[in-house]
Design an enzyme around this catalytic site. Sequence first.
Site, mmCIF file in Angstrom:
data_model
loop_
_atom_site.group_PDB
_atom_site.id
_atom_site.type_symbol
_atom_site.label_atom_id
_atom_site.label_comp_id
_atom_site.label_asym_id
_atom_site.label_seq_id
_atom_site.Cartn_x
_atom_site.Cartn_y
_atom_site.Cartn_z
ATOM 1 N N ASP A 129 -78.142 51.402 9.942
ATOM 2 C CA ASP A 129 -77.808 50.895 11.273
ATOM 3 C C ASP A 129 -76.296 50.923 11.465
ATOM 4 O OD1 ASP A 129 -78.580 49.868 13.780
ATOM 5 O OD2 ASP A 129 -77.974 47.859 13.150
ATOM 6 N N GLU A 204 -81.071 49.129 20.890
ATOM 7 C CA GLU A 204 -80.460 50.314 20.282
ATOM 8 C C GLU A 204 -81.330 51.535 20.533
ATOM 9 O OE1 GLU A 204 -79.013 49.927 16.284
ATOM 10 O OE2 GLU A 204 -78.768 47.740 16.432
ATOM 11 N N ASP A 236 -83.248 46.135 16.713
ATOM 12 C CA ASP A 236 -82.767 45.654 15.415
ATOM 13 C C ASP A 236 -82.724 44.127 15.474
ATOM 14 O OD1 ASP A 236 -81.503 45.447 12.933
ATOM 15 O OD2 ASP A 236 -79.507 45.678 13.815
ATOM 16 N N GLN A 243 -76.801 35.613 9.547
ATOM 17 C CA GLN A 243 -75.771 36.652 9.521
ATOM 18 C C GLN A 243 -74.363 36.055 9.416
ATOM 19 O OE1 GLN A 243 -75.955 39.157 13.014
ATOM 20 N NE2 GLN A 243 -74.319 40.512 12.335
ATOM 21 N N LYS A 256 -81.028 40.965 8.800
ATOM 22 C CA LYS A 256 -81.522 42.141 9.520
ATOM 23 C C LYS A 256 -82.762 42.767 8.892
ATOM 24 C CE LYS A 256 -77.649 42.784 12.145
ATOM 25 N NZ LYS A 256 -77.618 43.107 13.577
ATOM 26 N N THR A 260 -87.530 45.692 12.040
ATOM 27 C CA THR A 260 -86.876 46.589 12.995
ATOM 28 C C THR A 260 -88.022 47.297 13.717
ATOM 29 O OG1 THR A 260 -85.072 46.953 11.429
ATOM 30 C CG2 THR A 260 -85.274 48.533 13.255
ATOM 31 N N GLU A 367 -74.580 37.957 22.971
ATOM 32 C CA GLU A 367 -73.551 38.275 23.963
ATOM 33 C C GLU A 367 -73.897 37.684 25.339
ATOM 34 O OE1 GLU A 367 -74.127 42.435 22.353
ATOM 35 O OE2 GLU A 367 -72.211 42.643 23.392
HETATM 36 MN MN MN Z 1 -77.871 46.623 14.884
#
Ligand code: MN
Length: 423
Positions: A129, A204, A236, A243, A256, A260, A367
């Site tokens: 990734d 993604e 992802d 994290q 992660k 996925t 975000e």
């Molecule tokens: Mn990613």
Amino acid sequence: MKLLNCRIESANNSESDFPLNNLPFGVFAKDKGTPRCCVAIGDFLLDLSVLFDAAVFPELPENVFAQSTLNAFMGMGNDKWSYVRKQLIELLRADSATDAKKVKAIENAQHLQSDATMHMPFTVGDYTDFYAGRQHATNVGTMFRGAENALPPNWLHIPIGYNGRASTVVISGTDVHRPLGQMKPPTAEIPYFGPCKRLDLELEMGAVVGVPNEMGKPVTVAEADDMIFGYVLLNDWSARDIQAWEYQPLGPFQAKVFATTISPWVVTKEALAGFRVSTPARDVELLPYLQEKEPLLYDIDLAVHLKPEGSAKPTTISNTNYRNMYYSAAQQLAHHAIGGCKMNTGDLLGSGTISGDSDKAYGSLLEISWGGKNPLTLDTGEARSFLEDGDTLTLTGAAIGDGFKIGFGECTGKILPAPDFNP
Ligand code: MN
């Protein structure tokens, strides 16, 4: 580029993800049958092993499509990929002189997508990734390290990535359990163990490697582009609190690896050829091995939809475009192999989170809610900073042509509670 008229009528609907211009590859099964390779066309899929038996692909070896993965076909390279596409277009065009025997073969190969179960389209070799979205890297860097240190000093020179886990790459529709792990809020003295509280998505694209390179033999950006078979939507899933505590100095690990998700259809490079765009202007010139001689990125509209448990319809929480990326998949693949790494058929390269330039276009809840400071309001009136148990998250995407689109289908997953585990 115009719509190619198809003898299967639902493929001519301008809203269909799968016109004759697209022909994405997948793997399906019906009832309890053996999985087989297929292409999507309109509301249907076509069993490619049935078409092979009807002599639609005389130049291919036996049993390429009578398999439960696309890997054998993906390893054959551009000439064979292009040959199969040409044969399918010739077979399915509304105005082609397809003989009665071939028309019968189409009928025998044809199944409604709604009657079939999609399987993983290919066996994933290795999963890598990247972190190639400038807006995303700037946003996350600002939150994690402050605005002064948002973009790491190497970011404008190297497509930054980490080696992920192929074992937990799953097909769209697979439920995802909230992960357990170790976390430490900034205000706490010591870490604690429990279910992740800041569960997130990352919007993604996934590039799928078709042709391998040899160990110790680097490839150019143009050669890397030739190695890529096609693209999928990729989520992802990310545990932000795990994290934040674990990521220095070696990058994400547990945050992660729990899942996925990819979409079931691999859209080929050739189907997307009319939608190529250049990467954005460079602040600093890239080293020669990373420079691209022609446009290698794609103009693909992308969206994120979130549906809480029990809600009738989802809220679209983001609209963005793949063309926002700073590095193309070909540049990432060339960088991956430059030190001698062997890339194999079925290797999967995540683009990195694709964020546009506003909170309506960000590719993660981290975000959109700015680390939980500005919760989002869904159409149902509920607030969301991160994903809750029961939420269903769906990614969609399509390159928009003149009266048709090259769609990717859906990449979806529902969040289930953390496993019951008492050490
Ligand atoms: Mn990613």
